[in-house]
Scaffold this motif. Sequence first.
Motif, PDB file in Angstrom:
ATOM      1  N   ASP A 184      25.987  42.492  36.857  1.00 19.64           N
ATOM      2  CA  ASP A 184      26.783  43.103  38.006  1.00 19.64           C
ATOM      3  C   ASP A 184      26.200  44.508  38.335  1.00 19.64           C
ATOM      4  O   ASP A 184      26.928  45.517  38.866  1.00 19.64           O
ATOM      5  CB  ASP A 184      28.345  43.268  37.658  1.00 19.64           C
ATOM      6  CG  ASP A 184      28.968  43.340  38.717  1.00 19.64           C
ATOM      7  OD1 ASP A 184      28.724  43.225  39.905  1.00 19.64           O
ATOM      8  OD2 ASP A 184      30.282  43.976  38.647  1.00 19.64           O
ATOM      9  N   LEU A 188      28.035  43.106  43.082  1.00 21.37           N
ATOM     10  CA  LEU A 188      28.378  42.054  43.597  1.00 21.37           C
ATOM     11  C   LEU A 188      28.424  40.701  42.588  1.00 21.37           C
ATOM     12  O   LEU A 188      28.341  39.387  43.137  1.00 21.37           O
ATOM     13  CB  LEU A 188      26.948  41.395  44.603  1.00 21.37           C
ATOM     14  CG  LEU A 188      26.465  42.362  45.743  1.00 21.37           C
ATOM     15  CD1 LEU A 188      25.374  41.941  46.666  1.00 21.37           C
ATOM     16  CD2 LEU A 188      27.665  42.956  46.231  1.00 21.37           C
ATOM     17  N   ILE A 190      30.825  39.260  40.839  1.00 23.88           N
ATOM     18  CA  ILE A 190      31.721  38.443  40.799  1.00 23.88           C
ATOM     19  C   ILE A 190      31.610  37.368  42.125  1.00 23.88           C
ATOM     20  O   ILE A 190      31.953  36.524  42.021  1.00 23.88           O
ATOM     21  CB  ILE A 190      33.260  38.907  40.670  1.00 23.88           C
ATOM     22  CG1 ILE A 190      33.451  39.554  39.319  1.00 23.88           C
ATOM     23  CG2 ILE A 190      34.384  37.999  41.122  1.00 23.88           C
ATOM     24  CD1 ILE A 190      33.730  38.394  38.239  1.00 23.88           C
ATOM     25  N   ALA A 191      31.311  38.292  43.101  1.00 18.31           N
ATOM     26  CA  ALA A 191      31.126  37.422  44.405  1.00 18.31           C
ATOM     27  C   ALA A 191      29.804  36.174  44.245  1.00 18.31           C
ATOM     28  O   ALA A 191      30.218  35.373  44.540  1.00 18.31           O
ATOM     29  CB  ALA A 191      30.449  38.366  45.546  1.00 18.31           C
ATOM     30  N   HIS A 194      31.283  33.529  42.201  1.00 18.84           N
ATOM     31  CA  HIS A 194      31.940  32.611  42.862  1.00 18.84           C
ATOM     32  C   HIS A 194      31.339  31.595  43.861  1.00 18.84           C
ATOM     33  O   HIS A 194      31.632  30.675  44.064  1.00 18.84           O
ATOM     34  CB  HIS A 194      33.066  33.535  43.760  1.00 18.84           C
ATOM     35  CG  HIS A 194      33.918  32.379  44.660  1.00 18.84           C
ATOM     36  ND1 HIS A 194      33.566  32.552  46.073  1.00 18.84           N
ATOM     37  CD2 HIS A 194      34.935  31.569  44.440  1.00 18.84           C
ATOM     38  CE1 HIS A 194      34.412  31.706  46.597  1.00 18.84           C
ATOM     39  NE2 HIS A 194      35.305  31.137  45.760  1.00 18.84           N
ATOM     40  N   ASP A 232      36.771  39.464  34.038  1.00 10.58           N
ATOM     41  CA  ASP A 232      36.866  39.312  35.551  1.00 10.58           C
ATOM     42  C   ASP A 232      36.780  38.175  36.074  1.00 10.58           C
ATOM     43  O   ASP A 232      37.279  37.397  36.875  1.00 10.58           O
ATOM     44  CB  ASP A 232      36.262  40.440  36.152  1.00 10.58           C
ATOM     45  CG  ASP A 232      36.888  41.728  36.067  1.00 10.58           C
ATOM     46  OD1 ASP A 232      37.558  41.965  35.247  1.00 10.58           O
ATOM     47  OD2 ASP A 232      35.866  42.670  36.488  1.00 10.58           O
TER      48      ASP A 232
ATOM     49  N   PRO B 159      39.026  34.459  46.413  1.00  9.04           N
ATOM     50  CA  PRO B 159      38.282  34.201  47.737  1.00  9.04           C
ATOM     51  C   PRO B 159      38.774  32.948  48.377  1.00  9.04           C
ATOM     52  O   PRO B 159      38.645  32.941  49.780  1.00  9.04           O
ATOM     53  CB  PRO B 159      36.995  33.986  47.230  1.00  9.04           C
ATOM     54  CG  PRO B 159      36.814  34.770  45.798  1.00  9.04           C
ATOM     55  CD  PRO B 159      38.276  34.728  45.026  1.00  9.04           C
ATOM     56  N   ARG B 186      41.668  43.759  40.479  1.00 15.05           N
ATOM     57  CA  ARG B 186      41.374  42.901  39.172  1.00 15.05           C
ATOM     58  C   ARG B 186      39.904  42.520  39.387  1.00 15.05           C
ATOM     59  O   ARG B 186      39.807  41.498  38.964  1.00 15.05           O
ATOM     60  CB  ARG B 186      42.371  41.645  39.321  1.00 15.05           C
ATOM     61  CG  ARG B 186      43.846  42.477  38.780  1.00 15.05           C
ATOM     62  CD  ARG B 186      44.706  41.393  38.746  1.00 15.05           C
ATOM     63  NE  ARG B 186      46.094  42.053  38.535  1.00 15.05           N
ATOM     64  CZ  ARG B 186      46.928  42.676  39.359  1.00 15.05           C
ATOM     65  NH1 ARG B 186      46.736  42.503  40.526  1.00 15.05           N
ATOM     66  NH2 ARG B 186      47.942  43.308  39.093  1.00 15.05           N
ATOM     67  N   GLY B 187      39.114  43.142  40.175  1.00 15.89           N
ATOM     68  CA  GLY B 187      37.509  42.920  40.175  1.00 15.89           C
ATOM     69  C   GLY B 187      37.025  41.785  41.309  1.00 15.89           C
ATOM     70  O   GLY B 187      36.087  41.643  41.260  1.00 15.89           O
ATOM     71  N   LEU B 188      38.086  41.342  41.928  1.00 18.14           N
ATOM     72  CA  LEU B 188      37.742  40.373  43.077  1.00 18.14           C
ATOM     73  C   LEU B 188      37.516  41.052  44.324  1.00 18.14           C
ATOM     74  O   LEU B 188      37.406  40.245  45.466  1.00 18.14           O
ATOM     75  CB  LEU B 188      38.706  39.078  43.095  1.00 18.14           C
ATOM     76  CG  LEU B 188      38.932  38.481  41.729  1.00 18.14           C
ATOM     77  CD1 LEU B 188      39.962  37.231  42.032  1.00 18.14           C
ATOM     78  CD2 LEU B 188      38.078  38.270  40.832  1.00 18.14           C
ATOM     79  N   ILE B 190      35.176  42.458  46.146  1.00 20.97           N
ATOM     80  CA  ILE B 190      33.751  42.091  47.121  1.00 20.97           C
ATOM     81  C   ILE B 190      33.883  40.907  47.124  1.00 20.97           C
ATOM     82  O   ILE B 190      33.440  40.439  48.162  1.00 20.97           O
ATOM     83  CB  ILE B 190      32.588  42.806  46.343  1.00 20.97           C
ATOM     84  CG1 ILE B 190      32.436  44.183  46.304  1.00 20.97           C
ATOM     85  CG2 ILE B 190      31.297  42.092  46.828  1.00 20.97           C
ATOM     86  CD1 ILE B 190      32.397  44.853  47.614  1.00 20.97           C
ATOM     87  N   ALA B 191      34.237  39.761  46.293  1.00 17.10           N
ATOM     88  CA  ALA B 191      34.134  38.435  46.471  1.00 17.10           C
ATOM     89  C   ALA B 191      35.049  38.081  47.443  1.00 17.10           C
ATOM     90  O   ALA B 191      34.953  37.082  48.468  1.00 17.10           O
ATOM     91  CB  ALA B 191      34.496  37.687  45.263  1.00 17.10           C
ATOM     92  N   HIS B 194      33.615  39.126  50.843  1.00 16.57           N
ATOM     93  CA  HIS B 194      32.684  38.126  51.384  1.00 16.57           C
ATOM     94  C   HIS B 194      33.495  36.986  51.925  1.00 16.57           C
ATOM     95  O   HIS B 194      33.017  36.417  52.866  1.00 16.57           O
ATOM     96  CB  HIS B 194      31.805  37.876  50.023  1.00 16.57           C
ATOM     97  CG  HIS B 194      30.671  37.060  50.417  1.00 16.57           C
ATOM     98  ND1 HIS B 194      30.820  35.538  49.988  1.00 16.57           N
ATOM     99  CD2 HIS B 194      29.631  36.716  51.440  1.00 16.57           C
ATOM    100  CE1 HIS B 194      29.787  34.723  50.593  1.00 16.57           C
ATOM    101  NE2 HIS B 194      29.089  35.599  51.214  1.00 16.57           N
ATOM    102  N   PHE B 235      26.608  47.619  51.144  1.00 17.06           N
ATOM    103  CA  PHE B 235      25.587  47.224  50.176  1.00 17.06           C
ATOM    104  C   PHE B 235      25.544  45.682  50.430  1.00 17.06           C
ATOM    105  O   PHE B 235      24.583  45.051  50.922  1.00 17.06           O
ATOM    106  CB  PHE B 235      25.566  47.647  48.962  1.00 17.06           C
ATOM    107  CG  PHE B 235      24.312  46.487  47.897  1.00 17.06           C
ATOM    108  CD1 PHE B 235      22.960  47.059  48.140  1.00 17.06           C
ATOM    109  CD2 PHE B 235      24.675  45.658  47.084  1.00 17.06           C
ATOM    110  CE1 PHE B 235      22.161  46.234  47.272  1.00 17.06           C
ATOM    111  CE2 PHE B 235      23.740  45.042  46.353  1.00 17.06           C
ATOM    112  CZ  PHE B 235      22.430  45.227  46.550  1.00 17.06           C
ATOM    113  N   LEU B 236      26.507  44.824  50.057  1.00 16.74           N
ATOM    114  CA  LEU B 236      26.847  43.390  50.261  1.00 16.74           C
ATOM    115  C   LEU B 236      26.454  43.266  51.879  1.00 16.74           C
ATOM    116  O   LEU B 236      25.606  42.247  52.314  1.00 16.74           O
ATOM    117  CB  LEU B 236      28.133  42.878  50.376  1.00 16.74           C
ATOM    118  CG  LEU B 236      28.409  41.723  50.656  1.00 16.74           C
ATOM    119  CD1 LEU B 236      27.768  40.704  49.802  1.00 16.74           C
ATOM    120  CD2 LEU B 236      30.088  41.398  50.550  1.00 16.74           C
ATOM    121  N   ARG B 269      29.844  50.758  41.974  1.00 17.48           N
ATOM    122  CA  ARG B 269      28.632  50.138  41.202  1.00 17.48           C
ATOM    123  C   ARG B 269      27.149  50.830  41.880  1.00 17.48           C
ATOM    124  O   ARG B 269      26.579  51.397  41.060  1.00 17.48           O
ATOM    125  CB  ARG B 269      28.693  48.571  41.219  1.00 17.48           C
ATOM    126  CG  ARG B 269      29.775  47.922  40.548  1.00 17.48           C
ATOM    127  CD  ARG B 269      29.527  48.313  39.180  1.00 17.48           C
ATOM    128  NE  ARG B 269      30.485  47.799  38.279  1.00 17.48           N
ATOM    129  CZ  ARG B 269      30.508  46.932  37.320  1.00 17.48           C
ATOM    130  NH1 ARG B 269      29.553  46.033  37.299  1.00 17.48           N
ATOM    131  NH2 ARG B 269      31.635  46.719  36.748  1.00 17.48           N
TER     132      ARG B 269
END
Lengths: 283, 283
Positions: A184, A188, A190-191, A194, A232, B159, B186-188, B190-191, B194, B235-236, B269
């Motif tokens: 990580d 990105l 966790i994305a 997924h 996570d 997501p 809870r870490g989701l 960026i997911a 996306h 960045f994504l 990050r």
Amino acid sequence: MLSETGLKRIQVGSFVSPKYVPQMADTGELFQRIKRKPGVNYTSLWLNDKGFRKALTAHEVDIDPRLLFYPSEAFAQSNNNCSSADMREKQRDWVRLYTEEGYTVDAAYVMTAFGCNLEGPIPQERILDDFRFILQLCEEEDIPVPILVIADTMGWGNPEAVKRMVGALREMSPEARIGMHIHDTRGLGIANLHAALSMGVDMFESSVAGLGGCPFAGHGHARAAGNVCTEDAVFLCHELGIETGIDLDKLIAAAGKAEEIIGVPLMGRVMHTGGLDKYRKAS
Amino acid sequence: MLSETGLKRIQVGSFVSPKYVPQMADTGELFQRIKRKPGVNYTSLWLNDKGFRKALTAHEVDIDPRLLFYPSEAFAQSNNNCSSADMREKQRDWVRLYTEEGYTVDAAYVMTAFGCNLEGPIPQERILDDFRFILQLCEEEDIPVPILVIADTMGWGNPEAVKRMVGALREMSPEARIGMHIHDTRGLGIANLHAALSMGVDMFESSVAGLGGCPFAGHGHARAAGNVCTEDAVFLCHELGIETGIDLDKLIAAAGKAEEIIGVPLMGRVMHTGGLDKYRKAS
């Protein structure tokens, strides 16, 4: 603490050069001291024959034989001190060595699958070429196809690149099980996980609290270079309705302990906020 | 520093009660002291008429009139000290107030769209019902439909839930622009971003270095409760080939400055590792 969470495979340490990676120098001692739970595998990493021999003779290491491919020439040199092509040819010897010792290959990794800090972008075809070599090697050596692991060693992947890579690999080998090793590094993780999940990938390598990072990967900042965070990832799975058999609260407690031991704030998220079950139960 | 990144809209602060949110007490002074760049909007948040009046009279606030809906009864009480139904009815007055002052509604937010720490899960139908109310209100008041913002105030989204919500909302109003306000509790984050992007959402609210968090949202741990991190989101987008007009390196420098000012490691990050362009150029 990790043993009690429901995790079935825990990589305890690495049998690598104590000179170059002093952080892992006491992996052998660690294997002697951990408290084991039946049904859990306690595995280790090695990068050459010598490391594999150490794993074999260390105290109760669950051997999960792996093949390692380094499409990045620069990273092959930096991490393994040999060329990409040599490393590839060596894998044939590894297969035979594992067979001699009574093991079958569990997983085959293609490193820096989305790009390399040391070498730059790596064309997808170059990565697929290593996977093609793996399939051919398995046929030649008459061994079952191992888990094919796409390793984003340096955190170059993005969700769409992950989907393209998994799709191309599945087209090449429709029946192989596909895994991902995710870092990580750039947020990105966790994305990407997924995206891989949505393509049917069902084996992931992660680390508690997002710890870790390779000392030879040229990461800018150690704190942000670890694997995708286990808690996570488990939280994501549970929220998606995917059973993992893992107790998230116990995992969060283990991550908290890791943070306490390391003594700096770690990058995991759900470890700091908790999951959602408590709110669901209360309502 | 943010002004120089290419960002076109920067929320500078909140005109809320200095008694309950002392952190934002000097928002008015801040508006006096910031250095502006032509073409950039400097906006603020308010939660009631009084706050709106303050924004109107403060120094050069770019007014972006919003409507706010609180499907969670408990959060309506905690954040706005009134009932969910009262808050909904008040929105009609807000539309008229904005119109009187010569503004049109820019965006309408439905809060805690995936669940609420204070109230628990909230059925999707309840959220869609608020959006339906918004569309009806626009028709009755004869104003254009604003950006419909799905706000994951407490970081309950995942997501797949995001895709379901955006899909349902698009079905209800195929031509409306849809936005998302994302917390990475809870870490989701960026997911989720996306997932929303993949459904055509093109307006996002984020914060530099992932800073922030609402004091009344019942988050467990302040460090992890902020909005999705702007640099990681940019960045994504760049990795996906989406042009943002934002200079990632300048944004990373701004995030580093924020970390320096706050004095604790922040959760972004890519701010700690840097983007990938330097490696691509070098190769």
